[in-house]
Scaffold this active site. Structure first.
Site, PDB file in Angstrom:
ATOM      1  N   TYR A 262       0.887  -1.221  -0.102  1.00  0.00           N
ATOM      2  CA  TYR A 262       0.080   0.001   0.222  1.00  0.00           C
ATOM      3  C   TYR A 262       0.792   1.237  -0.110  1.00  0.00           C
ATOM      4  CZ  TYR A 262      -3.122   3.357   1.750  1.00  0.00           C
ATOM      5  OH  TYR A 262      -3.808   4.834   1.867  1.00  0.00           O
TER       6      TYR A 262
ATOM      7  N   GLU B  69     -11.187   5.486   5.867  1.00  0.00           N
ATOM      8  CA  GLU B  69     -10.416   6.348   7.067  1.00  0.00           C
ATOM      9  C   GLU B  69     -11.116   6.562   8.378  1.00  0.00           C
ATOM     10  OE1 GLU B  69      -7.187   6.949   7.311  1.00  0.00           O
ATOM     11  OE2 GLU B  69      -6.465   6.942   5.430  1.00  0.00           O
TER      12      GLU B  69
ATOM     13  N   TRP C 252      -4.450   0.801  10.711  1.00  0.00           N
ATOM     14  CA  TRP C 252      -4.814   0.638   9.232  1.00  0.00           C
ATOM     15  C   TRP C 252      -4.619  -0.479   8.378  1.00  0.00           C
ATOM     16  CZ3 TRP C 252      -7.476   3.299   6.148  1.00  0.00           C
ATOM     17  CH2 TRP C 252      -7.367   3.485   4.890  1.00  0.00           C
TER      18      TRP C 252
END
Length: 187
Positions: free
Chosen positions: A15, A37, A45
């Site tokens: 990512y 988010e 995350w």
């Protein structure tokens, strides 16, 4: 090859190396990032990245028009879906945010045009030396959060907005020794 210190797992590294900080201008992709988010609030995350494909499937690939029409039956399906974060407030926020996004598109033409105004249409180029130099929020994320909240968006506090801005390439917060910093500088 040097990279930022935060990605330590394969999924996070991929990512970081291919997506994080790349200027994004597609309304659907921007909406996806904003929702993810918000879903990440209180979690890592990495947890959200692992669930991203499940989110795409559960939320009709983040098609705001479809999500805006979700009713009680769909909400119950989502709350039973172990592939996403089953938080009633976050699910409700996704539906509310889809409706708010449609209103923004109607007013501004695109969500992209609206959201990038907070950085005057171009990425802010920071020069962070280490993770400890990266703030949790900024004046721009404060302004974005305030405006989004006034428009009815949920789970868009300043810290979430700053993380969104980093992910969407609105700010270049790769550390200066990271190979991606120079690649994304002035992009």
């Amino acid at each position: 090859m040097n990279r930022c210190a935060w990605p330590t797992k394969d999924l996070d590294i991929a990512y970081h190396d291919t997506e994080w900080g790349v200027p994004l201008h597609d309304d659907r992709a921007l909406f996806e990032l904003l929702i993810l988010e918000g879903a990440q609030a209180g979690l890592s995350w990495s947890t959200i990245l692992k669930k991203r494909e499940n989110y795409r499937a559960a939320f009709d690939n983040f098609d705001a028009e479809k999500i805006a029409r979700y009713g009680d039956r769909k909400v119950q399906q989502l709350l039973a879906n172990a592939g996403i974060v089953r938080n009633r407030l976050k699910v409700a926020a996704t539906i509310r945010n889809a409706k708010a996004l449609l209103a923004v598109q109607k007013e501004f033409g695109t969500f992209d045009k609206y959201i990038w105004q907070f950085v005057s249409g171009k990425p802010i180029q920071n020069a962070r030396r280490s993770l400890k130099d990266i703030p949790a929020r900024s004046g721009e994320s404060d302004a974005m959060s305030k405006d989004l909240l006034q428009r009815g968006f949920k789970f868009v506090g300043s810290t979430i907005c700053y993380a969104f801005m980093q992910a969407a390439g609105m700010v270049n917060d790769h550390t200066v020794d990271c190979f991606r910093y120079a690649q994304l500088f002035r992009k």
